[in-house]
Design an enzyme around this catalytic site. Structure first.
Site, PDB file in Angstrom:
ATOM      1  CG  PHE A 123      -2.049   0.746   1.364  1.00  0.00           C
ATOM      2  CD1 PHE A 123      -3.244   0.306   0.799  1.00  0.00           C
ATOM      3  CD2 PHE A 123      -2.044   1.962   2.038  1.00  0.00           C
ATOM      4  CE1 PHE A 123      -4.407   1.056   0.913  1.00  0.00           C
ATOM      5  CE2 PHE A 123      -3.199   2.718   2.155  1.00  0.00           C
ATOM      6  CZ  PHE A 123      -4.380   2.265   1.587  1.00  0.00           C
ATOM      7  CB  SER A 126       3.123   7.213   3.821  1.00  0.00           C
ATOM      8  OG  SER A 126       2.028   6.811   4.586  1.00  0.00           O
ATOM      9  CD  GLU A 127       4.269  11.540  -1.863  1.00  0.00           C
ATOM     10  OE1 GLU A 127       4.632  12.730  -1.717  1.00  0.00           O
ATOM     11  OE2 GLU A 127       3.714  11.090  -2.892  1.00  0.00           O
ATOM     12  N   GLY A 129       6.992  13.620   3.330  1.00  0.00           N
ATOM     13  CA  GLY A 129       6.341  14.826   3.832  1.00  0.00           C
ATOM     14  C   GLY A 129       4.828  14.727   3.843  1.00  0.00           C
ATOM     15  CB  SER A 132      -0.865  12.569   9.557  1.00  0.00           C
ATOM     16  OG  SER A 132      -0.382  11.729  10.562  1.00  0.00           O
ATOM     17  CG  ASP A 244     -12.774   3.818   6.741  1.00  0.00           C
ATOM     18  OD1 ASP A 244     -12.067   4.538   7.463  1.00  0.00           O
ATOM     19  OD2 ASP A 244     -13.707   4.249   6.030  1.00  0.00           O
ATOM     20  NE  ARG A 247      -7.175   4.503   9.678  1.00  0.00           N
ATOM     21  CZ  ARG A 247      -7.491   5.677   9.157  1.00  0.00           C
ATOM     22  NH1 ARG A 247      -8.727   6.125   9.253  1.00  0.00           N
ATOM     23  NH2 ARG A 247      -6.576   6.422   8.555  1.00  0.00           N
ATOM     24  CD  GLU A 367      -3.120  -0.495   7.841  1.00  0.00           C
ATOM     25  OE1 GLU A 367      -4.360  -0.471   7.829  1.00  0.00           O
ATOM     26  OE2 GLU A 367      -2.443  -1.436   7.375  1.00  0.00           O
ATOM     27  CB  THR A 369      -0.944   8.846  14.314  1.00  0.00           C
ATOM     28  OG1 THR A 369      -1.783   9.958  13.947  1.00  0.00           O
ATOM     29  CG2 THR A 369       0.304   8.843  13.438  1.00  0.00           C
TER      30      THR A 369
HETATM   31  N1  CAA Z   1     -14.475   6.866   3.341  1.00  0.00           N
HETATM   32  C1  CAA Z   1     -14.889   7.457   2.180  1.00  0.00           C
HETATM   33  N2  CAA Z   1     -14.576   8.738   1.846  1.00  0.00           N
HETATM   34  C2  CAA Z   1     -13.845   9.436   2.727  1.00  0.00           C
HETATM   35  C3  CAA Z   1     -13.409   8.901   3.949  1.00  0.00           C
HETATM   36  C4  CAA Z   1     -13.760   7.553   4.249  1.00  0.00           C
HETATM   37  N3  CAA Z   1     -13.373   6.973   5.397  1.00  0.00           N
HETATM   38  N4  CAA Z   1     -12.696   9.829   4.617  1.00  0.00           N
HETATM   39  C5  CAA Z   1     -12.706  10.934   3.836  1.00  0.00           C
HETATM   40  N5  CAA Z   1     -13.401  10.684   2.696  1.00  0.00           N
HETATM   41  C6  CAA Z   1     -13.673  11.614   1.586  1.00  0.00           C
HETATM   42  C7  CAA Z   1     -14.412  12.840   2.113  1.00  0.00           C
HETATM   43  O1  CAA Z   1     -15.804  12.622   2.137  1.00  0.00           O
HETATM   44  C8  CAA Z   1     -14.021  13.910   1.090  1.00  0.00           C
HETATM   45  O2  CAA Z   1     -14.813  13.718  -0.059  1.00  0.00           O
HETATM   46  P1  CAA Z   1     -15.360  15.020  -0.895  1.00  0.00           P
HETATM   47  O3  CAA Z   1     -14.115  15.653  -1.431  1.00  0.00           O
HETATM   48  O4  CAA Z   1     -16.215  14.430  -1.966  1.00  0.00           O
HETATM   49  O5  CAA Z   1     -16.081  15.883   0.082  1.00  0.00           O
HETATM   50  C9  CAA Z   1     -12.589  13.514   0.739  1.00  0.00           C
HETATM   51  O6  CAA Z   1     -12.443  12.118   1.072  1.00  0.00           O
HETATM   52  C10 CAA Z   1     -11.558  14.322   1.508  1.00  0.00           C
HETATM   53  O7  CAA Z   1     -11.849  14.104   2.878  1.00  0.00           O
HETATM   54  P2  CAA Z   1     -11.317  15.083   4.027  1.00  0.00           P
HETATM   55  O8  CAA Z   1     -11.562  16.504   3.637  1.00  0.00           O
HETATM   56  O9  CAA Z   1     -11.883  14.608   5.323  1.00  0.00           O
HETATM   57  O10 CAA Z   1      -9.741  14.828   3.951  1.00  0.00           O
HETATM   58  P3  CAA Z   1      -8.578  15.342   4.865  1.00  0.00           P
HETATM   59  O11 CAA Z   1      -7.488  15.768   3.990  1.00  0.00           O
HETATM   60  O12 CAA Z   1      -9.098  16.316   5.894  1.00  0.00           O
HETATM   61  O13 CAA Z   1      -8.074  13.994   5.600  1.00  0.00           O
HETATM   62  C11 CAA Z   1      -7.954  12.270   7.239  1.00  0.00           C
HETATM   63  C12 CAA Z   1      -8.839  13.203   6.413  1.00  0.00           C
HETATM   64  C13 CAA Z   1      -8.920  11.358   7.992  1.00  0.00           C
HETATM   65  C14 CAA Z   1      -7.100  13.010   8.241  1.00  0.00           C
HETATM   66  C15 CAA Z   1      -7.059  11.449   6.302  1.00  0.00           C
HETATM   67  O14 CAA Z   1      -6.096  12.259   5.680  1.00  0.00           O
HETATM   68  C16 CAA Z   1      -6.344  10.295   6.983  1.00  0.00           C
HETATM   69  O15 CAA Z   1      -6.934   9.255   7.238  1.00  0.00           O
HETATM   70  N6  CAA Z   1      -5.019  10.443   7.265  1.00  0.00           N
HETATM   71  C17 CAA Z   1      -4.203   9.353   7.749  1.00  0.00           C
HETATM   72  C18 CAA Z   1      -3.607   8.582   6.621  1.00  0.00           C
HETATM   73  C19 CAA Z   1      -3.159   7.205   7.041  1.00  0.00           C
HETATM   74  O16 CAA Z   1      -3.852   6.513   7.761  1.00  0.00           O
HETATM   75  N7  CAA Z   1      -2.001   6.808   6.560  1.00  0.00           N
HETATM   76  C20 CAA Z   1      -1.521   5.498   6.813  1.00  0.00           C
HETATM   77  C21 CAA Z   1      -0.542   5.112   5.791  1.00  0.00           C
HETATM   78  S1  CAA Z   1      -0.794   3.541   5.140  1.00  0.00           S
HETATM   79  C22 CAA Z   1      -0.059   2.449   6.170  1.00  0.00           C
HETATM   80  O17 CAA Z   1       0.366   2.748   7.236  1.00  0.00           O
HETATM   81  C23 CAA Z   1      -0.099   1.084   5.616  1.00  0.00           C
HETATM   82  C24 CAA Z   1       0.978   0.201   6.005  1.00  0.00           C
HETATM   83  O18 CAA Z   1       1.865  -0.003   5.229  1.00  0.00           O
HETATM   84  C25 CAA Z   1       0.912  -0.544   7.287  1.00  0.00           C
END
Ligand code: CAA
Length: 383
Positions: A123, A126-127, A129, A132, A244, A247, A367, A369
């Site tokens: 997956f 992330s980058e 910079g 989150s 989702d 998590r 996934e 913080t």
């Molecule tokens: N399901 C569906 N759509 C979603 C959603 C969800 N859970 N969450 C947001 N969206 C949609 C919103 O409805 C919005 O849609 P519209 O543009 O049509 O209105 C769009 O996505 C943008 O949403 P936000 O404005 O809420 O976005 P945001 O920039 O404020 O970010 C956040 C929200 C929850 C903070 C998100 O950036 C986030 O989850 N950040 C954390 C990222 C993360 O978990 N990274 C982990 C890296 S992967 C990893 O660790 C894997 C590994 O290798 C182990």
């Protein structure tokens, strides 16, 4: 919500437990020390259907559902956290390709991932910079009209789990300028050995050492138009929806690690004597064990609720965030108590308690913080 597992869920749980006890647990200390999971372990997960638990049998999955998946990750994590995150991320990638991809994409990749003999699903969101805040990513994908609509990827990714042994990366890249933020991101399926992709040296990590965590560099990495997953500029939502589900996987991993820490603490407390009695007889230790058990049971119920909501087609972003937040923070507390119960021995590699604490530590980071989970939960409370 059913509080006792169905026949299928019990079968998947038993299968995972038997494999974890017989094959994975005896290797866990070595996997940590050598920072490598033997290929046979991943193949074994594949043979048992554990790399695509919630993926349709039409494309090689077990079709057993999200609850069975969560139970299985717990069982594997009880034996080895590195193997559990490897399993969890590959499941997440297989599910995302099945759900958002074309039938041809699913046929091409998911059966390979489910078997576990062709490499892992990774997956690449992330980058350096943009962890989150993935909407701030700078990796780009440019369409090359002269080559039948190929896409050319340039940029770099960071913290990519399992990347040293990838069959396929789901890569997120900008297809609109940075000002478009989350509305200008698309998603691509890139083979692990694609030309123009360089997989960097694994990070020297504190825990989950058997699962590689690598940086990626894309330099003129060309993929066909058919490599796009989902619709152009809709990639951010794919990431959010996949996370989702992811998590729930990490909450299950955290619970499995905590269960192992508790079981070993109980064993040690019955055996170790101070002041003329096993330390299990002392109230100071009994209360710790009681708190550990309580946290685990509560985390389990939260995780099961999120998985059940996913399985029954309900919205579950908030529930997954609550489960991950509580399970990961509980796992750290439980593993910390386990080290304390083991005393000086807990601080050595002679006992697994220190490994559990190191392994648990990342579950509040990847996934999303704990801070991001709180943000998701608070947004929902305030909506
Ligand atoms: N399901 C569906 N759509 C979603 C959603 C969800 N859970 N969450 C947001 N969206 C949609 C919103 O409805 C919005 O849609 P519209 O543009 O049509 O209105 C769009 O996505 C943008 O949403 P936000 O404005 O809420 O976005 P945001 O920039 O404020 O970010 C956040 C929200 C929850 C903070 C998100 O950036 C986030 O989850 N950040 C954390 C990222 C993360 O978990 N990274 C982990 C890296 S992967 C990893 O660790 C894997 C590994 O290798 C182990």
């Amino acid at each position: 919500m059913r509080l006792s597992p169905s026949e299928t869920q019990t079968l998947v749980q038993r299968t995972a437990r038997e494999f974890a006890e017989r094959v994975v647990r005896p290797l866990a200390a070595d996997i940590d020390a050598k920072a490598r999971i033997p290929d046979a372990v991943v193949r074994g997960l594949g043979e048992l259907g554990l790399l695509a638990v919630n993926v349709s049998p039409d494309v090689g999955g077990a079709g057993a559902g999200a609850v069975a998946y969560a139970l299985a990750v717990q069982e594997i994590a009880r034996a080895c956290a590195s193997t559990a995150v490897t399993m969890s991320v590959t499941n997440m990638v297989g599910e995302a390709i099945t759900h958002f991809g074309t039938p041809a994409q699913a046929r091409h990749y998911v059966a390979d991932l489910a078997r576990g003999d062709a490499g892992l699903g990774c997956f690449a969101l992330s980058e350096a910079g943009a962890g989150s805040d993935p909407g701030a990513m700078t990796t780009t994908a440019r369409r090359d009209g002269s080559h039948g609509g190929d896409w050319v990827l340039d940029g770099a990714k960071q913290w990519i789990s399992g990347g040293s042994a990838a069959r396929v990366f789901i890569v997120w890249a900008r297809t609109r300028p940075i000002e478009a933020a989350s509305k200008g991101i698309s998603c691509f399926l890139v083979d692990g050995n694609a030309a123009g992709l360089r997989v960097g040296r694994p990070e020297d990590k504190m825990g989950v050492r058997g699962s590689s965590t690598v940086p990626l560099e894309f330099s003129g990495c060309r993929v066909p138009a058919s490599a796009m997953l989902g619709a152009e500029n809709e990639g951010f939502k794919i990431a959010m929806m996949a996370l989702d589900g992811g998590r729930i996987g990490i909450s299950s991993q955290a619970i499995g690690i905590a269960r192992a820490a508790l079981e070993e603490s109980v064993r040690y407390a019955k055996d170790r004597r101070t002041f003329g009695a096993p330390i299990a007889e002392h109230q100071a230790i009994k209360w710790k064990l009681a708190d550990m058990q309580t946290r685990i049971e509560a985390a389990h119920l939260l995780s099961m609720r999120a998985a059940w909501m996913k399985e029954t087609g309900r919205a579950f972003s908030r529930e997954a965030a609550i489960a991950k937040l509580f399970a990961s923070e509980s796992a750290i507390a439980v593993c910390n108590d386990a080290v304390q119960i083991h005393g000086g021995y807990g601080y050595t590699r002679d006992f697994a308690a220190e490994r559990h604490l190191r392994d648990a530590r990342v579950t509040t980071i990847y996934e999303g913080t704990s801070e991001i989970q709180r943000l998701v939960i608070a947004r929902s409370a305030l909506a």
